[in-house]
Design a protein around this motif. Structure first.
Motif, PDB file in Angstrom:
ATOM      1  N   VAL A 468      39.433 -12.336  36.898  1.00  0.00           N
ATOM      2  CA  VAL A 468      39.602 -14.216  36.498  1.00  0.00           C
ATOM      3  C   VAL A 468      38.824 -14.247  35.209  1.00  0.00           C
ATOM      4  O   VAL A 468      37.965 -13.727  34.680  1.00  0.00           O
ATOM      5  CB  VAL A 468      39.223 -14.771  37.497  1.00  0.00           C
ATOM      6  N   GLY A 469      39.214 -15.288  34.567  1.00  0.00           N
ATOM      7  CA  GLY A 469      38.769 -15.786  33.392  1.00  0.00           C
ATOM      8  C   GLY A 469      38.691 -14.739  32.277  1.00  0.00           C
ATOM      9  O   GLY A 469      39.889 -14.123  31.900  1.00  0.00           O
ATOM     10  N   LEU A 500      51.058 -14.487  28.491  1.00  0.00           N
ATOM     11  CA  LEU A 500      51.091 -13.651  29.742  1.00  0.00           C
ATOM     12  C   LEU A 500      50.014 -14.180  30.703  1.00  0.00           C
ATOM     13  O   LEU A 500      50.384 -14.197  32.124  1.00  0.00           O
ATOM     14  CB  LEU A 500      50.703 -12.039  29.372  1.00  0.00           C
ATOM     15  N   ASP A 501      49.033 -14.507  30.367  1.00  0.00           N
ATOM     16  CA  ASP A 501      47.949 -15.231  31.276  1.00  0.00           C
ATOM     17  C   ASP A 501      48.476 -16.603  32.135  1.00  0.00           C
ATOM     18  O   ASP A 501      48.280 -16.427  33.428  1.00  0.00           O
ATOM     19  CB  ASP A 501      46.686 -15.607  30.419  1.00  0.00           C
ATOM     20  N   LEU A 502      49.284 -17.364  31.395  1.00  0.00           N
ATOM     21  CA  LEU A 502      49.388 -18.435  31.955  1.00  0.00           C
ATOM     22  C   LEU A 502      50.950 -18.597  32.616  1.00  0.00           C
ATOM     23  O   LEU A 502      51.273 -19.424  33.487  1.00  0.00           O
ATOM     24  CB  LEU A 502      49.475 -19.803  30.983  1.00  0.00           C
ATOM     25  N   SER A 503      51.860 -17.992  31.940  1.00  0.00           N
ATOM     26  CA  SER A 503      53.179 -18.059  32.515  1.00  0.00           C
ATOM     27  C   SER A 503      53.950 -16.854  32.862  1.00  0.00           C
ATOM     28  O   SER A 503      55.023 -17.040  33.716  1.00  0.00           O
ATOM     29  CB  SER A 503      53.946 -18.536  30.984  1.00  0.00           C
ATOM     30  N   ALA A 506      51.423 -12.970  37.620  1.00  0.00           N
ATOM     31  CA  ALA A 506      50.811 -13.805  38.688  1.00  0.00           C
ATOM     32  C   ALA A 506      49.197 -13.718  38.541  1.00  0.00           C
ATOM     33  O   ALA A 506      48.418 -13.181  37.994  1.00  0.00           O
ATOM     34  CB  ALA A 506      51.262 -13.020  40.107  1.00  0.00           C
ATOM     35  N   SER A 507      48.698 -14.847  39.311  1.00  0.00           N
ATOM     36  CA  SER A 507      47.251 -15.358  39.185  1.00  0.00           C
ATOM     37  C   SER A 507      46.308 -14.231  40.009  1.00  0.00           C
ATOM     38  O   SER A 507      45.213 -14.237  39.943  1.00  0.00           O
ATOM     39  CB  SER A 507      47.036 -16.785  39.827  1.00  0.00           C
ATOM     40  N   ILE A 540      58.404  -6.747  40.611  1.00  0.00           N
ATOM     41  CA  ILE A 540      58.079  -7.421  41.542  1.00  0.00           C
ATOM     42  C   ILE A 540      57.280  -7.018  42.232  1.00  0.00           C
ATOM     43  O   ILE A 540      57.113  -5.728  42.883  1.00  0.00           O
ATOM     44  CB  ILE A 540      59.484  -7.341  42.705  1.00  0.00           C
ATOM     45  N   PRO A 541      55.963  -7.761  42.686  1.00  0.00           N
ATOM     46  CA  PRO A 541      54.901  -7.417  43.477  1.00  0.00           C
ATOM     47  C   PRO A 541      55.150  -6.915  44.830  1.00  0.00           C
ATOM     48  O   PRO A 541      55.928  -7.614  45.493  1.00  0.00           O
ATOM     49  CB  PRO A 541      53.854  -8.352  43.304  1.00  0.00           C
ATOM     50  N   PRO A 542      54.589  -5.949  45.388  1.00  0.00           N
ATOM     51  CA  PRO A 542      54.729  -5.501  46.907  1.00  0.00           C
ATOM     52  C   PRO A 542      54.368  -6.805  47.653  1.00  0.00           C
ATOM     53  O   PRO A 542      53.303  -7.515  47.306  1.00  0.00           O
ATOM     54  CB  PRO A 542      54.024  -4.501  47.031  1.00  0.00           C
ATOM     55  N   GLU A 543      54.761  -6.857  48.979  1.00  0.00           N
ATOM     56  CA  GLU A 543      54.442  -7.955  49.734  1.00  0.00           C
ATOM     57  C   GLU A 543      53.311  -7.322  50.445  1.00  0.00           C
ATOM     58  O   GLU A 543      52.969  -7.400  51.904  1.00  0.00           O
ATOM     59  CB  GLU A 543      55.561  -8.240  50.720  1.00  0.00           C
TER      60      GLU A 543
END
Length: 591
Positions: A468-469, A500-503, A506-507, A540-543
């Motif tokens: 993060v950050g 890339l970070d904000l839009s 994924a967080s 697409i990230p895995p579930e």
């Protein structure tokens, strides 16, 4: 310089004091030992070191004869005649002069026949040896020392008695009656069983209170140096060393003298100087051979903490506290650390870098459990001997929650025993500062509480969290180094990073996700900013988000340093919120 063997002093103490008349010698039993004149196998060493007046030595080898010198056999034969006839052999010979049939010859022939029949027949051999100890108490003026080789093959541990054949059951019955006989236990005759591991001898024998154990350790630094000097002095041409014998002895920690002899003999034959690299390769090969390629491997990480992207606070902590305490000795040393974090958080990569910074041998423990009955204990005992011999080593265990089970009533007996031994090793003061444990797990809550407690890896449980950050921005910068954008209308690098970070990303992007995405971009070679955005958007990230959240919360809850948490001032109210969220996820079947 040929120092004494402490295990032999321990064996002599047990036998001479009468504390036990049946002893298992286990451990490094196939190696060479200095008997005062030369290097010999263990049975020859025992034969030479126990040679004294008033003691008759017998050695039984599997599928071989019962061996003794001629003088001893003559004394045994005479005692057998006296025991069987109830009359002294010399008096019996005089009586036989007045009779047609000779009882003396009959009993002498009986003894010789039993000795012949025992060859290649282990069951008869063990029964004869048992009878000889009875004969000794009745008629022999000397005491017996009986050395039985390959006891693990004569009396194998195979789980239930039903899995043994009739002959094996008979042998177990013979030895159980023999060692359990109060007259034998209170007598002066002794039996030494040789086996690599006590756990390989059937539990009906190995767990008898009358049976004690003595471990034959791997050769110490002094023993290795003594052997190197002996080899150099007694072989022509002598091998060429890069340094003094002491240096070679220091580099061969973990090797048996047999393996050391092979290496020296090969160097003497080739005439090429022996190098440090060759020695380390031989040590690694030997340890892998002893433990098995599926149990352990040597790791030589090529990356250091400088190669680790992000994790600035964690790296500062590792430099400030973990690495210095791993390098320390005595009370300042850490026994190890557990590393917790969600799958893909970067645990293994980061702590491989830590291992590289330590510049120590790294043993990766892959699977200490064996499918074969009794082999798990043997593998552990081999591992323990290797660790005892090494000066300092890092034990790296990935997915530690599956490697080490629990010790509760629901666990299998082998699992409980293994976990208990690992726990004892972590707490062993003699190994503190020498054996460093790094346990990686995404499921820290499944690691046994006995392992997580203070005094073991519970001294330090480190969470590895998603970046993060500034750490997240460092990963994004690293991500963009995989592409070369030729689009003049593309945003500036800082604007690309911000977008890339904000839009776009994924967080909860993990270190593994960043690495995977970077690999994809390197393969696709996008040339415009839109192509970069499209490639990322296509992902697409895995579930597995709920699972990773659960694992992250467990890592936070089990962390033992406030300074490693996102908020060092976290209070009990927040921690209670973590627990509630964990319970919510568990109700959804997430564990």
């Amino acid at each position: 310089m040929n120092p004494n063997h402490e295990f032999f002093s321990e064996l002599a103490r047990l036998l001479n004091s009468g504390q036990s008349r049946s002893v298992v010698l286990s451990g490094n039993i196939y190696d060479l030992l200095w008997d005062g004149a030369s290097y010999v196998p263990l049975n020859s060493f025992l034969f030479q070191k126990t040679k004294t007046s008033g003691l008759i030595q017998l050695v039984y080898e599997l599928n071989g004869p019962i061996r003794a010198d001629e003088a001893s056999l003559s004394k045994l034969r005479g005692a057998w005649v006296e025991w069987k006839s109830g009359v002294d052999a010399n008096l019996l010979a005089l009586q036989d002069l007045q009779q047609k049939g000779s009882k003396l010859e009959f009993f002498q022939a009986e003894f010789d026949r039993h000795m012949r029949d025992a060859t290649g027949n282990p069951t008869l051999a063990l029964e004869l040896l048992r009878q000889l100890t009875i004969c000794s108490r009745a008629s022999l003026r000397e005491n017996l020392l009986i050395i039985i080789e390959a006891a693990d093959m004569l009396l194998p541990e195979a789980g239930s008695l039903a899995s043994l054949n009739d002959r094996q059951l008979h042998r177990i019955s013979i030895v159980h009656d023999w060692f359990g006989d109060p007259e034998f236990a209170e007598g002066a005759d002794s039996v030494c069983l040789l086996a690599e591991s006590r756990s390989l001898i059937h539990s009906r024998i190995s767990r008898m209170p009358q049976v004690l154990s003595v471990d034959v350790p791997a050769p110490s630094l002094e023993h290795r140096e003594g052997y190197v000097r002996h080899f150099l002095d007694n072989n022509t041409p002598a091998p060429k060393l890069w340094s003094k014998p002491r240096a070679l002895a220091e580099c061969t920690a973990g090797l048996s003298l047999q393996a050391l002899r092979q290496m020296l003999a090969g160097a003497a034959y080739s005439g090429d100087p022996l190098t440090v690299a060759q020695v380390f390769d031989k040590v690694e090969e030997y340890i892998r051979t002893q433990l098995g390629d599926d149990v352990v491997e040597f790791k030589k990480p090529s990356h250091t903490l400088k190669d680790v992207i992000g994790f600035s606070d964690l790296k500062e902590f590792l430099d400030r506290e973990l690495i210095p305490r791993f390098k320390a000795k005595g009370a300042k040393a850490l026994p190890g650390a557990a590393v917790a974090g969600a799958i893909g958080s970067g645990k293994t990569f980061i702590f491989e870098a830590v291992a590289a910074e330590l510049d120590l041998p790294v043993l990766v423990l892959k699977n200490i459990r064996s499918q074969w009955f009794g082999q798990t204990d043997v593998i552990f005992e081999r591992l323990k001997r290797v660790l005892d011999a090494l000066d300092k080593v890092v034990i790296f265990v990935d997915e530690a929650d599956t490697q080490f089970g629990s010790v509760d009533a629901n666990a299998h007996e082998t699992e409980r025993r293994l976990t208990g031994k690992i726990q004892a090793m972590m707490s062993d003061r003699q190994l503190r500062g020498r054996v460093l444990w790094l346990l990686m797990t995404a499921r820290i809550h499944l690691l046994s509480p006995d392992i997580r407690r203070p005094g073991r890896v519970g001294d330090l449980i480190i969470p590895v969290l998603d970046p993060v950050g500034e750490d997240r921005l460092a990963f994004i910068r690293w991500l963009l180094t995989a592409v070369e954008i030729e689009d003049e209308e593309a945003p500036s690098e800082e604007n690309q990073i911000t977008e890339l970070d904000l839009s776009v990303l994924a967080s909860d992007y993990s270190a593994a996700a960043f690495a995977s995405l970077r690999s994809l971009l390197a393969a696709l070679e996008p040339k415009t900013w839109e192509e970069v955005r499209a490639a990322i958007h296509d992902q697409i990230p895995p579930e597995i988000g709920a699972t990773r959240e659960y694992q992250t919360l467990q890592a936070l809850l089990n962390c033992t340093r406030r300074s490693l948490l996102p908020d060092p001032d976290v209070n009990e109210e927040v921690r209670e919120d973590w627990r509630k969220r964990i319970q919510e996820l568990e109700l959804q079947g997430i564990r």
